[in-house]
Design a protein around this motif. Structure first.
Motif, PDB file in Angstrom:
ATOM      1  N   TYR A  27       2.538  -2.477   4.335  1.00 15.25           N
ATOM      2  CA  TYR A  27       3.980  -2.320   4.258  1.00 15.25           C
ATOM      3  C   TYR A  27       4.332  -1.543   2.997  1.00 15.25           C
ATOM      4  CZ  TYR A  27       4.097  -5.941   7.820  1.00 15.25           C
ATOM      5  OH  TYR A  27       3.918  -6.650   8.968  1.00 15.25           O
ATOM      6  N   HIS A  29       7.638  -0.066   0.282  1.00 13.09           N
ATOM      7  CA  HIS A  29       9.011  -0.086  -0.223  1.00 13.09           C
ATOM      8  C   HIS A  29       9.011   0.794  -1.471  1.00 13.09           C
ATOM      9  CE1 HIS A  29      13.012  -1.510  -1.264  1.00 13.09           C
ATOM     10  NE2 HIS A  29      12.574  -1.610  -2.511  1.00 13.09           N
ATOM     11  N   TYR A  97       8.788  -6.917   9.177  1.00  9.60           N
ATOM     12  CA  TYR A  97       8.903  -6.534   7.764  1.00  9.60           C
ATOM     13  C   TYR A  97       8.495  -7.680   6.862  1.00  9.60           C
ATOM     14  CZ  TYR A  97      13.298  -9.158   7.738  1.00  9.60           C
ATOM     15  OH  TYR A  97      14.236 -10.154   7.832  1.00  9.60           O
ATOM     16  N   LYS A 105      13.075  -5.429   1.067  1.00 11.67           N
ATOM     17  CA  LYS A 105      12.364  -5.362   2.347  1.00 11.67           C
ATOM     18  C   LYS A 105      11.280  -4.293   2.301  1.00 11.67           C
ATOM     19  CE  LYS A 105      15.815  -7.246   5.397  1.00 11.67           C
ATOM     20  NZ  LYS A 105      16.606  -7.067   6.616  1.00 11.67           N
ATOM     21  N   TYR A 106      10.113  -4.647   2.826  1.00  7.93           N
ATOM     22  CA  TYR A 106       8.977  -3.743   2.938  1.00  7.93           C
ATOM     23  C   TYR A 106       8.759  -3.491   4.425  1.00  7.93           C
ATOM     24  CZ  TYR A 106       8.074  -5.016  -1.889  1.00  7.93           C
ATOM     25  OH  TYR A 106       8.192  -5.216  -3.245  1.00  7.93           O
ATOM     26  N   THR A 107       8.800  -2.242   4.834  1.00  7.56           N
ATOM     27  CA  THR A 107       8.612  -1.910   6.247  1.00  7.56           C
ATOM     28  C   THR A 107       7.198  -1.444   6.497  1.00  7.56           C
ATOM     29  OG1 THR A 107       9.429   0.326   5.834  1.00  7.56           O
ATOM     30  CG2 THR A 107      11.033  -1.301   6.619  1.00  7.56           C
TER      31      THR A 107
END
Length: 110
Positions: A27, A29, A97, A105-107
């Motif tokens: 992930y 960000h 996420y 938030k980390y996608t």
């Protein structure tokens, strides 16, 4: 012959760089890259520990599969929490996420 030896020496002495394919879930960000990998997962897909890699540095942390606070409704898509350190204590894992303690938030990026 001398040139061939020097060329061979240079080829052997140069470091080989290989990009390793991520083994877990990756992930992103901003500039931060976070990857987690379940350690010895059970058949139901749960594990008591994860290896958490943040910007190339890996450490092992515990997981929690129940939501914090017995009087709160579990947020939609919540899977488990990684009990990390500092900004990543906890790191909440959702279906699509991650969310750190600062609510960033980390996608998924792999």
């Amino acid at each position: 012959m001398f040139k061939a030896l020097i060329t061979l020496f240079l080829c052997v002495s140069l470091p080989a760089t290989a990009i390793e394919k991520p083994e877990g879930n990756v992930y992103c960000h901003g500039k931060a890259v976070v990857e987690y990998r379940l350690v010895n997962p059970e058949k139901d897909g749960t594990a008591s520990d994860v290896d958490l890699t943040v910007n190339g540095k890996t450490a092992r942390f515990m997981t929690a599969y129940s939501w914090f606070g017995s009087n709160q409704v579990v947020p939609k898509g919540f899977k488990f929490a990684i009990l990390g350190e500092k900004q990543f204590d906890p790191l909440l894992v959702y279906d699509s996420y991650l969310e750190d303690a600062r609510r960033q938030k980390y996608t998924k990026c792999n």
